[in-house]
Motif scaffolding. Structure first.
Motif, PDB file in Angstrom:
ATOM      1  N   LYS A  55      10.580   8.666  -0.611  1.00 34.32           N
ATOM      2  CA  LYS A  55      10.205   8.331  -1.498  1.00 34.32           C
ATOM      3  C   LYS A  55      10.862   6.905  -0.308  1.00 34.32           C
ATOM      4  O   LYS A  55      10.642   5.981  -1.033  1.00 34.32           O
ATOM      5  N   ARG A  56      11.383   6.574   0.044  1.00 33.75           N
ATOM      6  CA  ARG A  56      12.487   6.091   0.566  1.00 33.75           C
ATOM      7  C   ARG A  56      11.811   5.685   2.319  1.00 33.75           C
ATOM      8  O   ARG A  56      11.399   4.249   2.139  1.00 33.75           O
ATOM      9  N   VAL A  57      10.718   6.519   2.403  1.00 34.32           N
ATOM     10  CA  VAL A  57       9.806   6.846   3.788  1.00 34.32           C
ATOM     11  C   VAL A  57       9.018   5.516   3.301  1.00 34.32           C
ATOM     12  O   VAL A  57       8.779   5.096   4.226  1.00 34.32           O
ATOM     13  N   VAL A  58       8.332   6.642   2.140  1.00 33.56           N
ATOM     14  CA  VAL A  58       7.413   5.802   1.606  1.00 33.56           C
ATOM     15  C   VAL A  58       7.474   4.540   1.149  1.00 33.56           C
ATOM     16  O   VAL A  58       6.152   3.559   1.568  1.00 33.56           O
ATOM     17  N   ASP A  59       8.501   3.657   0.669  1.00 31.49           N
ATOM     18  CA  ASP A  59       8.873   2.250   0.521  1.00 31.49           C
ATOM     19  C   ASP A  59       9.161   1.428   1.874  1.00 31.49           C
ATOM     20  O   ASP A  59       8.212   0.258   1.764  1.00 31.49           O
ATOM     21  N   GLU A  60       9.591   2.363   3.246  1.00 29.72           N
ATOM     22  CA  GLU A  60       9.845   1.174   4.197  1.00 29.72           C
ATOM     23  C   GLU A  60       7.898   1.328   5.060  1.00 29.72           C
ATOM     24  O   GLU A  60       7.675  -0.038   5.335  1.00 29.72           O
ATOM     25  N   ALA A  61       7.291   2.747   4.652  1.00 33.42           N
ATOM     26  CA  ALA A  61       5.916   2.845   5.318  1.00 33.42           C
ATOM     27  C   ALA A  61       5.221   1.228   4.752  1.00 33.42           C
ATOM     28  O   ALA A  61       4.168   0.830   5.018  1.00 33.42           O
ATOM     29  N   LEU A  62       4.674   1.596   2.922  1.00 33.64           N
ATOM     30  CA  LEU A  62       4.791   0.335   2.585  1.00 33.64           C
ATOM     31  C   LEU A  62       4.939  -1.419   2.709  1.00 33.64           C
ATOM     32  O   LEU A  62       4.064  -2.353   1.680  1.00 33.64           O
ATOM     33  N   GLU A  63       6.291  -1.320   2.947  1.00 31.28           N
ATOM     34  CA  GLU A  63       6.476  -2.561   3.741  1.00 31.28           C
ATOM     35  C   GLU A  63       5.414  -3.305   4.437  1.00 31.28           C
ATOM     36  O   GLU A  63       5.227  -4.369   4.487  1.00 31.28           O
ATOM     37  N   HIS A  64       5.097  -2.537   5.246  1.00 27.90           N
ATOM     38  CA  HIS A  64       3.657  -2.756   6.275  1.00 27.90           C
ATOM     39  C   HIS A  64       2.249  -2.761   6.385  1.00 27.90           C
ATOM     40  O   HIS A  64       0.997  -2.991   6.698  1.00 27.90           O
ATOM     41  N   VAL A  65       2.369  -2.315   4.831  1.00 29.37           N
ATOM     42  CA  VAL A  65       0.284  -2.206   4.389  1.00 29.37           C
ATOM     43  C   VAL A  65       0.416  -3.218   3.073  1.00 29.37           C
ATOM     44  O   VAL A  65       1.307  -2.949   2.395  1.00 29.37           O
ATOM     45  N   ALA A  66      -0.445  -3.554   2.728  1.00 30.85           N
ATOM     46  CA  ALA A  66      -1.449  -4.296   1.925  1.00 30.85           C
ATOM     47  C   ALA A  66      -2.393  -3.511   1.013  1.00 30.85           C
ATOM     48  O   ALA A  66      -2.469  -3.712  -0.260  1.00 30.85           O
ATOM     49  N   ALA A  95       2.587   4.482   7.789  1.00 29.62           N
ATOM     50  CA  ALA A  95       1.480   3.603   7.822  1.00 29.62           C
ATOM     51  C   ALA A  95       0.453   3.168   8.603  1.00 29.62           C
ATOM     52  O   ALA A  95      -0.337   2.845   7.896  1.00 29.62           O
ATOM     53  N   ASP A  96       0.655   3.253   9.526  1.00 27.10           N
ATOM     54  CA  ASP A  96      -0.549   3.848  10.546  1.00 27.10           C
ATOM     55  C   ASP A  96      -1.793   4.633  10.280  1.00 27.10           C
ATOM     56  O   ASP A  96      -2.911   4.124   9.447  1.00 27.10           O
ATOM     57  N   ARG A  97      -1.162   6.466   9.476  1.00 26.07           N
ATOM     58  CA  ARG A  97      -1.974   6.653   9.128  1.00 26.07           C
ATOM     59  C   ARG A  97      -3.360   5.990   7.367  1.00 26.07           C
ATOM     60  O   ARG A  97      -3.990   6.125   7.130  1.00 26.07           O
ATOM     61  N   ILE A  98      -2.085   5.501   6.411  1.00 27.27           N
ATOM     62  CA  ILE A  98      -2.669   4.720   5.574  1.00 27.27           C
ATOM     63  C   ILE A  98      -3.257   3.296   5.642  1.00 27.27           C
ATOM     64  O   ILE A  98      -4.084   3.623   4.680  1.00 27.27           O
ATOM     65  N   GLU A  99      -3.034   2.754   6.473  1.00 27.30           N
ATOM     66  CA  GLU A  99      -3.546   1.414   6.897  1.00 27.30           C
ATOM     67  C   GLU A  99      -4.861   2.209   7.380  1.00 27.30           C
ATOM     68  O   GLU A  99      -5.846   1.252   7.155  1.00 27.30           O
ATOM     69  N   ASP A 100      -5.024   2.440   7.941  1.00 29.14           N
ATOM     70  CA  ASP A 100      -6.166   3.571   9.180  1.00 29.14           C
ATOM     71  C   ASP A 100      -7.515   3.930   7.904  1.00 29.14           C
ATOM     72  O   ASP A 100      -8.579   3.981   7.909  1.00 29.14           O
ATOM     73  N   ALA A 101      -7.032   4.870   6.512  1.00 32.00           N
ATOM     74  CA  ALA A 101      -7.644   5.453   5.358  1.00 32.00           C
ATOM     75  C   ALA A 101      -7.708   4.306   4.809  1.00 32.00           C
ATOM     76  O   ALA A 101      -8.678   4.153   3.780  1.00 32.00           O
ATOM     77  N   GLN A 102      -7.245   3.267   4.627  1.00 33.21           N
ATOM     78  CA  GLN A 102      -7.007   2.512   3.664  1.00 33.21           C
ATOM     79  C   GLN A 102      -6.987   2.892   1.611  1.00 33.21           C
ATOM     80  O   GLN A 102      -7.914   2.969   1.252  1.00 33.21           O
ATOM     81  N   ALA A 103      -5.861   4.192   2.034  1.00 34.38           N
ATOM     82  CA  ALA A 103      -6.076   4.570   1.074  1.00 34.38           C
ATOM     83  C   ALA A 103      -5.030   3.670   0.378  1.00 34.38           C
ATOM     84  O   ALA A 103      -4.163   2.514  -0.024  1.00 34.38           O
ATOM     85  N   LYS A 104      -5.109   4.254  -1.402  1.00 33.60           N
ATOM     86  CA  LYS A 104      -5.372   3.012  -2.670  1.00 33.60           C
ATOM     87  C   LYS A 104      -4.145   3.420  -3.726  1.00 33.60           C
ATOM     88  O   LYS A 104      -3.424   2.726  -3.672  1.00 33.60           O
ATOM     89  N   LEU A 105      -3.927   4.194  -3.094  1.00 39.01           N
ATOM     90  CA  LEU A 105      -2.712   5.792  -3.797  1.00 39.01           C
ATOM     91  C   LEU A 105      -2.140   6.565  -2.822  1.00 39.01           C
ATOM     92  O   LEU A 105      -2.858   6.689  -2.598  1.00 39.01           O
ATOM     93  N   VAL A 106      -0.658   6.452  -2.519  1.00 42.54           N
ATOM     94  CA  VAL A 106      -0.197   7.256  -2.143  1.00 42.54           C
ATOM     95  C   VAL A 106       0.672   7.600  -3.459  1.00 42.54           C
ATOM     96  O   VAL A 106       0.972   8.022  -3.986  1.00 42.54           O
ATOM     97  N   ILE A 107       1.063   9.093  -2.916  1.00 39.86           N
ATOM     98  CA  ILE A 107       1.475   9.990  -3.735  1.00 39.86           C
ATOM     99  C   ILE A 107       2.257  10.798  -2.895  1.00 39.86           C
ATOM    100  O   ILE A 107       1.709  11.880  -2.491  1.00 39.86           O
ATOM    101  N   THR A 108       3.408  11.139  -3.524  1.00 37.38           N
ATOM    102  CA  THR A 108       5.075  11.378  -2.886  1.00 37.38           C
ATOM    103  C   THR A 108       6.097  11.751  -3.694  1.00 37.38           C
ATOM    104  O   THR A 108       5.779  13.070  -5.069  1.00 37.38           O
ATOM    105  N   ALA A 109       6.799  12.574  -2.917  1.00 34.68           N
ATOM    106  CA  ALA A 109       8.454  12.661  -4.243  1.00 34.68           C
ATOM    107  C   ALA A 109       9.686  12.318  -3.856  1.00 34.68           C
ATOM    108  O   ALA A 109       9.714  11.552  -2.603  1.00 34.68           O
TER     109      ALA A 109
END
Length: 635
Positions: free
Chosen positions: A186-197, A159-173
């Protein structure tokens, strides 16, 4: 790129002299080997004060054209990528240059179809599967800035890294294989995105055939997003100084730094360094065992080899699964000619004995390399004798996330071999040793702070969103120099030995962690008031983490293991398992100066067991706390 290959030690010295006397002519000549949409107006403009570094100013290019299009045109049926799965009984996959180009174009069109455009940031949090390589190159194809995050980091770290980069898209598995384990990504991504807009879409690759939760309107399967997309995609024209990717690395403060590399210089240097250090020839097979989540995977699995028209191996698994012969089995299976791994992996495999390696011929090997941390002499000799059979040179690569490519190394079988010494600087790299006053140290058998006094094409340009942090971290210590944070020694032949970090960074199994980053994670635990962490020598990992922890209430001895477990859970939640301290000692206080500075030098000595050389402690705020820490130190 073969025209640029150094063929003898004499030629190395000639090239090096030219690269120092006329850097612009030297790198201009190297750059002429690539395809440019528009040539540069000037090779280099720079200063290390702001810093402001511009290579191939005014040039236009797309790095993927040089990786795929030009290779597909002349070696389209040659294997570009070999993917070896975690389980040796599963089917491996191969992609020719023509096939990889098509897959990249299809996914690039899919990215454009969901609104991703030049300059957008895309976070990639994926297993070591072919789709990871495709995603990285597809971002570069359309000018999107990729930020790959190692798929071992926690939801908070992601989440910290997504937020810092202000990423529009996440690619995962959906998940990944790692040895005998399967991890739900995917579960980790879902948890991370609870804190990212900032994230608008999530693309999910079906890796394990699981059925993760999919959020309507946001989440989309890889197979669905690529369906019906055209197999051709024009490469986006990019300025040489446009960002290519952001890669987060730990520093001496709590927040990871987003190191920015740009299109033109990174392309030129990664290809040049790969071609020369590994002396790549047309029919060779190259294998780097790193993860693409780290810089080594960026430069020497994806970009460097493909720019040189190489066949590169991508490995999903780990060195000890299903047994400790896995690396050697893969080398024999594909006839690997150049092999690159980490000293940590070598030391861990040494512990299993020679039988696992002696069961394989390894006759195809020509060059073996190490990267990520200095290699000790015992591991160097084991690697040279048992893996290289005494005939393969060991190229010990020194470089950093921030440098983009190999800086100091042996050069194939051309340069001299000396265990524990990385070797010579590559052409264009001008290292110096400085003393504490910032004066250059001349002569042989000298030690000092390793700095670089002239830019090279793949030097970092900034830290994303915070250029001042880049200046302070790398260019403010010694005026006019890039500060590496490493100490080094130079011998009478001009070869360099890297001694280790001189700042508050710990190198665990080749992964760098800032002390502040780990302390922040420990301090998140409700039991903890304050902590200090240091690195200490470890026989396999190189360094391990020792944490000194002050708690709100004294913890009875019978409850300390439980408390350690809770603190470890805090570290896992904030960073990931790769940053768990090996030792956690509960202390009543920390050694501090009267101004409140923690004396990590003293704690480092205690962690190393060198308690007779603690120096003068009488000036500390509370000298007696040191005696207490020493008495209860964990052996």
């Amino acid at each position: 790129m073969n025209k640029l290959q150094i063929r003898s030690l004499e030629q190395y010295h000639e090239n090096y002299a030219q690269s120092v006397s006329d850097p612009e002519a030297f790198w201009g000549n190297v750059a002429n080997e690539f395809q440019w949409m528009k040539k540069w107006d000037r090779v280099l403009e720079w200063n290390f004060t702001e810093p402001n570094i511009q290579w191939f100013k005014g040039a236009r290019l797309n790095i993927t054209q040089n990786m795929l299009d030009r290779n597909a045109a002349i070696r389209g049926d040659k294997t570009a990528l070999i993917w070896e799965p975690n389980d040796p009984h599963e089917k491996s996959l191969t992609y020719t240059y023509s096939e990889l180009l098509e897959k990249v174009c299809v996914f690039a069109n899919a990215l454009k179809a969901i609104g991703i455009k030049k300059g957008d940031r895309v976070c990639i949090y994926m297993p070591m599967i072919p789709e990871l390589t495709v995603a990285v190159i597809a971002c570069a194809r359309i000018g999107a800035i990729h930020s790959v995050v190692f798929a071992g980091f926690s939801a908070n770290a992601l989440a910290d890294r997504i937020e810092d980069a202000q990423a529009k898209l996440v690619i995962t598995a959906d998940g990944l294989n790692r040895g005998a384990k399967q991890i739900p990504l995917k579960r980790v991504v879902d948890e991370a995105l609870e804190h990212v807009a900032c994230v608008e879409k999530v693309i999910v690759c079906d890796c394990l055939n699981w059925k993760p939760s999919m959020k309507a309107g946001r989440d989309i399967w890889w197979k669905d997003v690529v369906e019906g997309q055209a197999i051709a995609c024009d490469p986006e024209p990019m300025d040489a100084e446009d960002p290519l990717f952001i890669l987060y690395t730990s520093g001496s403060t709590g927040k990871p730094k987003g190191v920015v590399h740009t299109c033109g210089g990174y392309m030129v240097y990664t290809a040049y360094s790969f071609q020369n250090v590994y002396q790549y020839e047309e029919a060779d097979v190259f294998w780097c065992t790193a993860d693409v989540g780290w810089i080594t995977g960026h430069s020497y699995i994806v970009y460097g080899p493909l720019l040189c028209g190489a066949t590169t191996v991508m490995f999903e698994g780990i060195p000890t699964y299903p047994d400790a012969g896995r690396f050697w089995q893969v080398i024999d299976k594909y006839g690997v000619n150049q092999f690159l791994t980490a000293p940590t992996a070598i030391r861990s495999l040494m512990a299993f004995g020679e039988d696992h390696v002696l069961s394989y011929s390894l006759d195809s090997l020509k060059i073996i390399g190490t990267v990520g941390e200095p290699i000790n002499e015992e591991a160097w000799n084991w690697y040279h004798v048992h893996v290289g059979k005494g005939r393969c040179p060991v190229v010990d690569n020194w470089w950093q996330t921030e440098t983009g490519g190999i800086m100091i190394s042996g050069i194939g079988n051309i340069s001299p071999q000396k265990p524990t010494f990385a070797g010579y600087p590559l052409p264009g790299i001008q290292p110096v040793l400085l003393n504490q006053e910032g004066k250059e140290i001349e002569g042989a058998d000298e030690e000092g702070y390793l700095c670089i006094k002239f830019p090279w094409p793949s030097i970092l340009r900034t830290t994303y969103g915070d250029h001042e942090r880049c200046r302070v971290t790398y260019f403010s210590h010694y005026n006019g120099y890039y500060f590496t944070g490493d100490g080094a020694k130079r011998d009478e032949q001009g070869m360099y030995r890297i001694i280790g970090r001189v700042d508050d960074v710990i190198n665990v199994s080749g992964h760098r962690f800032g002390t502040a980053e780990i302390e922040n994670a420990i301090n998140m635990n409700k039991l903890v008031i304050e902590s200090a962490v240091v690195g200490y020598p470890h026989p396999v990992k190189g360094q391990s983490i020792y944490a000194f922890v002050v708690c709100e209430h004294e913890i009875p001895k019978e409850n300390q293991d439980l408390a350690r477990g809770e603190i470890m859970e805090s570290v896992v939640a904030e960073i990931g398992k790769i940053a768990i301290p090996e030792k956690i000692q509960f202390v009543s206080g920390l050694p501090k100066t009267r101004s409140g500075k923690i004396m990590r030098r003293i704690l480092r000595k205690i962690a190393e067991g060198d308690v007779k050389n603690l120096g003068d402690t009488s000036t500390l705020l509370d000298p007696f706390v040191v005696d207490e820490i020493v008495e209860h130190a964990i052996k």
